[in-house]
Scaffold this motif. Structure first.
Motif, PDB file in Angstrom:
ATOM      1  N   ALA A 112       4.352  14.748 -64.459  1.00 30.60           N
ATOM      2  CA  ALA A 112       3.585  15.342 -63.914  1.00 30.60           C
ATOM      3  C   ALA A 112       2.628  13.445 -63.982  1.00 30.60           C
ATOM      4  O   ALA A 112       2.769  12.985 -62.709  1.00 30.60           O
ATOM      5  CB  ALA A 112       2.056  16.091 -64.489  1.00 30.60           C
ATOM      6  N   GLU A 113       2.872  12.754 -64.389  1.00 31.83           N
ATOM      7  CA  GLU A 113       1.908  11.262 -64.406  1.00 31.83           C
ATOM      8  C   GLU A 113       2.780  10.529 -64.137  1.00 31.83           C
ATOM      9  O   GLU A 113       2.179   9.366 -63.213  1.00 31.83           O
ATOM     10  CB  GLU A 113       1.399  11.129 -66.049  1.00 31.83           C
ATOM     11  N   MET A 114       4.210  10.574 -64.946  1.00 31.14           N
ATOM     12  CA  MET A 114       4.950   9.881 -64.210  1.00 31.14           C
ATOM     13  C   MET A 114       5.740   9.699 -62.254  1.00 31.14           C
ATOM     14  O   MET A 114       5.346   9.018 -62.275  1.00 31.14           O
ATOM     15  CB  MET A 114       6.711  10.185 -65.158  1.00 31.14           C
ATOM     16  N   GLY A 115       5.280  11.253 -62.356  1.00 26.69           N
ATOM     17  CA  GLY A 115       5.710  11.046 -61.085  1.00 26.69           C
ATOM     18  C   GLY A 115       4.131  10.351 -59.793  1.00 26.69           C
ATOM     19  O   GLY A 115       4.039  10.228 -58.301  1.00 26.69           O
ATOM     20  N   LYS A 116       3.238  10.282 -60.411  1.00 22.94           N
ATOM     21  CA  LYS A 116       2.019   9.494 -60.036  1.00 22.94           C
ATOM     22  C   LYS A 116       2.998   8.624 -58.834  1.00 22.94           C
ATOM     23  O   LYS A 116       2.145   7.876 -58.191  1.00 22.94           O
ATOM     24  CB  LYS A 116       1.096   9.706 -60.056  1.00 22.94           C
ATOM     25  N   VAL A 117       3.753   7.743 -60.237  1.00 19.06           N
ATOM     26  CA  VAL A 117       4.039   6.484 -59.835  1.00 19.06           C
ATOM     27  C   VAL A 117       5.721   6.388 -59.423  1.00 19.06           C
ATOM     28  O   VAL A 117       6.084   5.751 -58.528  1.00 19.06           O
ATOM     29  CB  VAL A 117       4.036   5.449 -60.735  1.00 19.06           C
ATOM     30  N   VAL A 118       6.716   6.980 -60.072  1.00 18.51           N
ATOM     31  CA  VAL A 118       7.447   6.830 -60.429  1.00 18.51           C
ATOM     32  C   VAL A 118       8.233   8.277 -59.355  1.00 18.51           C
ATOM     33  O   VAL A 118       7.834   9.474 -59.594  1.00 18.51           O
ATOM     34  CB  VAL A 118       8.519   6.892 -61.468  1.00 18.51           C
ATOM     35  N   ILE A 119       8.864   7.522 -58.303  1.00 19.00           N
ATOM     36  CA  ILE A 119       8.967   8.617 -56.879  1.00 19.00           C
ATOM     37  C   ILE A 119      10.809   9.265 -57.150  1.00 19.00           C
ATOM     38  O   ILE A 119      11.406   8.340 -57.157  1.00 19.00           O
ATOM     39  CB  ILE A 119       8.358   8.332 -55.743  1.00 19.00           C
ATOM     40  N   GLY A 120      11.170   9.691 -56.798  1.00 23.71           N
ATOM     41  CA  GLY A 120      12.471  11.067 -56.854  1.00 23.71           C
ATOM     42  C   GLY A 120      13.602  10.012 -57.993  1.00 23.71           C
ATOM     43  O   GLY A 120      14.497   9.941 -57.976  1.00 23.71           O
ATOM     44  N   LEU A 148      22.863   6.487 -73.932  1.00 27.59           N
ATOM     45  CA  LEU A 148      22.963   6.065 -73.246  1.00 27.59           C
ATOM     46  C   LEU A 148      23.065   5.317 -72.626  1.00 27.59           C
ATOM     47  O   LEU A 148      21.763   4.277 -72.639  1.00 27.59           O
ATOM     48  CB  LEU A 148      21.346   7.274 -72.570  1.00 27.59           C
ATOM     49  N   LYS A 149      23.216   5.352 -71.246  1.00 23.10           N
ATOM     50  CA  LYS A 149      23.489   3.944 -70.136  1.00 23.10           C
ATOM     51  C   LYS A 149      23.634   4.899 -69.126  1.00 23.10           C
ATOM     52  O   LYS A 149      24.218   5.801 -68.501  1.00 23.10           O
ATOM     53  CB  LYS A 149      25.409   3.237 -70.175  1.00 23.10           C
ATOM     54  N   VAL A 150      22.390   4.749 -68.174  1.00 26.91           N
ATOM     55  CA  VAL A 150      21.736   5.376 -67.391  1.00 26.91           C
ATOM     56  C   VAL A 150      21.900   4.785 -65.894  1.00 26.91           C
ATOM     57  O   VAL A 150      21.459   3.552 -65.788  1.00 26.91           O
ATOM     58  CB  VAL A 150      20.799   5.902 -67.747  1.00 26.91           C
ATOM     59  N   HIS A 151      23.152   4.695 -65.185  1.00 27.56           N
ATOM     60  CA  HIS A 151      23.072   4.095 -63.729  1.00 27.56           C
ATOM     61  C   HIS A 151      21.647   4.827 -62.803  1.00 27.56           C
ATOM     62  O   HIS A 151      21.989   6.291 -61.762  1.00 27.56           O
ATOM     63  CB  HIS A 151      24.669   3.902 -63.329  1.00 27.56           C
ATOM     64  N   VAL A 152      21.282   3.836 -62.180  1.00 26.49           N
ATOM     65  CA  VAL A 152      19.837   4.222 -61.372  1.00 26.49           C
ATOM     66  C   VAL A 152      20.184   3.555 -59.599  1.00 26.49           C
ATOM     67  O   VAL A 152      20.409   2.600 -59.168  1.00 26.49           O
ATOM     68  CB  VAL A 152      18.597   3.099 -61.784  1.00 26.49           C
ATOM     69  N   ASP A 153      20.426   4.842 -59.177  1.00 23.53           N
ATOM     70  CA  ASP A 153      20.884   4.679 -57.875  1.00 23.53           C
ATOM     71  C   ASP A 153      19.719   4.787 -56.784  1.00 23.53           C
ATOM     72  O   ASP A 153      18.463   4.478 -57.304  1.00 23.53           O
ATOM     73  CB  ASP A 153      22.097   5.631 -57.731  1.00 23.53           C
ATOM     74  N   TYR A 154      20.183   4.830 -55.972  1.00 23.39           N
ATOM     75  CA  TYR A 154      19.290   4.798 -54.687  1.00 23.39           C
ATOM     76  C   TYR A 154      18.594   6.011 -54.013  1.00 23.39           C
ATOM     77  O   TYR A 154      19.289   6.803 -54.189  1.00 23.39           O
ATOM     78  CB  TYR A 154      19.944   4.132 -52.721  1.00 23.39           C
ATOM     79  N   LEU A 155      16.823   5.667 -53.818  1.00 27.55           N
ATOM     80  CA  LEU A 155      16.505   7.127 -53.734  1.00 27.55           C
ATOM     81  C   LEU A 155      16.784   7.915 -51.788  1.00 27.55           C
ATOM     82  O   LEU A 155      17.630   6.925 -51.159  1.00 27.55           O
ATOM     83  CB  LEU A 155      14.805   6.782 -53.402  1.00 27.55           C
ATOM     84  N   LYS A 156      16.334   8.897 -52.532  1.00 31.72           N
ATOM     85  CA  LYS A 156      16.626   9.465 -50.953  1.00 31.72           C
ATOM     86  C   LYS A 156      15.751   9.104 -49.746  1.00 31.72           C
ATOM     87  O   LYS A 156      15.099   8.463 -50.249  1.00 31.72           O
ATOM     88  CB  LYS A 156      16.867  11.275 -51.604  1.00 31.72           C
ATOM     89  N   LYS A 157      16.257   9.565 -48.540  1.00 31.54           N
ATOM     90  CA  LYS A 157      15.262   9.106 -47.571  1.00 31.54           C
ATOM     91  C   LYS A 157      13.759   9.366 -47.570  1.00 31.54           C
ATOM     92  O   LYS A 157      13.163   8.906 -47.852  1.00 31.54           O
ATOM     93  CB  LYS A 157      16.169   9.536 -45.836  1.00 31.54           C
TER      94      LYS A 157
END
Length: 332
Positions: free
Chosen positions: A25-33, A180-189
């Motif tokens: 919840a706290e992360m969701g305040k700043v990092v979206i999607g 882990l190596k995590v590929h970070v992709d573009y957000l949804k619209k």
């Protein structure tokens, strides 16, 4: 007459699942999607595994790590990797004290619980290699003295795709030390629309509250260690790892000549730990095959080295991983 209450009675352990939900919840305040990204960061945090995030600039890689640091009551340091960075800028060095005529140790930013190695592949190999001892052994040597790093200790690194100008490929030995190596992709619209609205608001402020302490992290690690995984699934992990090395033995002829090096034994350990963490975050005390498959690509994708011919033919590591997950059976 009733006996007096025992003042030495043990207090119940914290509600760790509830605390983890607060972290999301706290992360969701700043990092979206980026729920998957946040989940992977927590898997690394709760299992002691270092995480490598790869993606083009502007996808909130650095923001996610720095926000996580605010949610934790831990010592956080950020190191911006640049072409002129020196190993001593990272681990520290000996400085001569003229007043006392002695050499003193000046510790570098590696002496922290949570270290953000931002754009790690912007620095040459000698700087990247300076992380090796810290990541594997949890210690740093300055001069002739070895210093233990604080616990917990976690390296969260970001990197730009290696095709971009001004990047240096990470040495294989160091890449293997990332769980882990995590590929970070573009957000949804819809998510990008929300990001735009928030960041375009000049009065927007990050109001993130700390949730977890070092003691909480240790407690969560102990609970994850108690998650059960059957012998059948342990053997399944081994089969997946061996299939990355010799795909022809697993009826994957299209990839028979594609692999130069498969996943190392560290991959077996990482997949075992990560699958337990996935199960724990899902609220279970046992591992399902889906937990292993969910995190397998992030464990394997940086540990498989394809041949030059395979890359020239357009074969991707992800293609091999997907073929392995679809082909290797779960057998007792």
């Amino acid at each position: 007459m009733l006996p007096a209450p025992d003042s030495a009675a043990t207090t119940p352990p914290p509600d760790y699942p509830a605390l983890i939900q607060r972290v999301f919840a706290e992360m969701g305040k700043v990092v979206i999607g980026q729920q998957v990204l946040v989940g992977r960061l927590l898997i690394g945090l709760f299992t002691g595994g270092h995480i490598l995030l790869e993606g083009v600039p502007g996808l909130a890689k650095t923001l996610a790590v720095s926000t996580l640091a605010k949610v934790l009551n831990l010592h956080f340091q950020r190191v911006q990797f640049t072409p002129d960075l020196l190993p001593s800028d990272l681990v520290g060095t000996m400085i001569y004290n003229q007043g006392q005529s002695v050499f003193e140790v000046k510790k570098g930013p590696i002496f922290a619980n949570l270290v953000l190695a931002d754009e790690i592949n912007r620095s040459p190999a000698k700087v990247q290699s300076a992380l090796l001892e810290a990541m594997q052994e949890g210690q740093v040597t300055i001069g002739e003295t070895t210093y233990r790093l604080d616990r917990p200790f976690l390296v969260l690194a970001t990197q730009n795709p290696v095709e971009q100008e001004g990047t240096y490929p990470l040495p294989e030995a160091q890449v293997d030390r990332f769980m882990l190596k995590v590929h970070v992709d573009y957000l949804k619209k819809a998510d990008e629309l929300e990001v735009m609205r928030r960041m375009a608001n000049l009065s927007f402020q990050e109001d993130v509250q700390p949730v977890l302490t070092a003691a909480d992290i240790q407690g969560i690690r102990q609970q994850i260690n108690q998650v059960q995984i059957s012998e059948t699934l342990e053997k399944y992990i081994i089969e997946l790892v061996f299939a990355t090395r010799r795909p022809a033995d697993y009826d994957l002829p299209d990839f028979a000549q594609a692999v130069q090096f498969g996943a190392s034994p560290r991959a077996s350990i990482a997949l075992h730990r990560a699958a337990k963490a996935v199960a724990y975050l899902a609220g279970r005390d046992y591992v399902l095959p889906e937990d292993i498959k969910d995190v397998a690509a992030d464990v394997f994708n940086h540990r498989i080295l394809l041949t030059y011919e395979a890359e020239a033919d357009g074969i991707r590591t992800q293609d091999l991983i997907e073929a392995i997950l679809g082909k290797v059976p779960i057998s007792s």
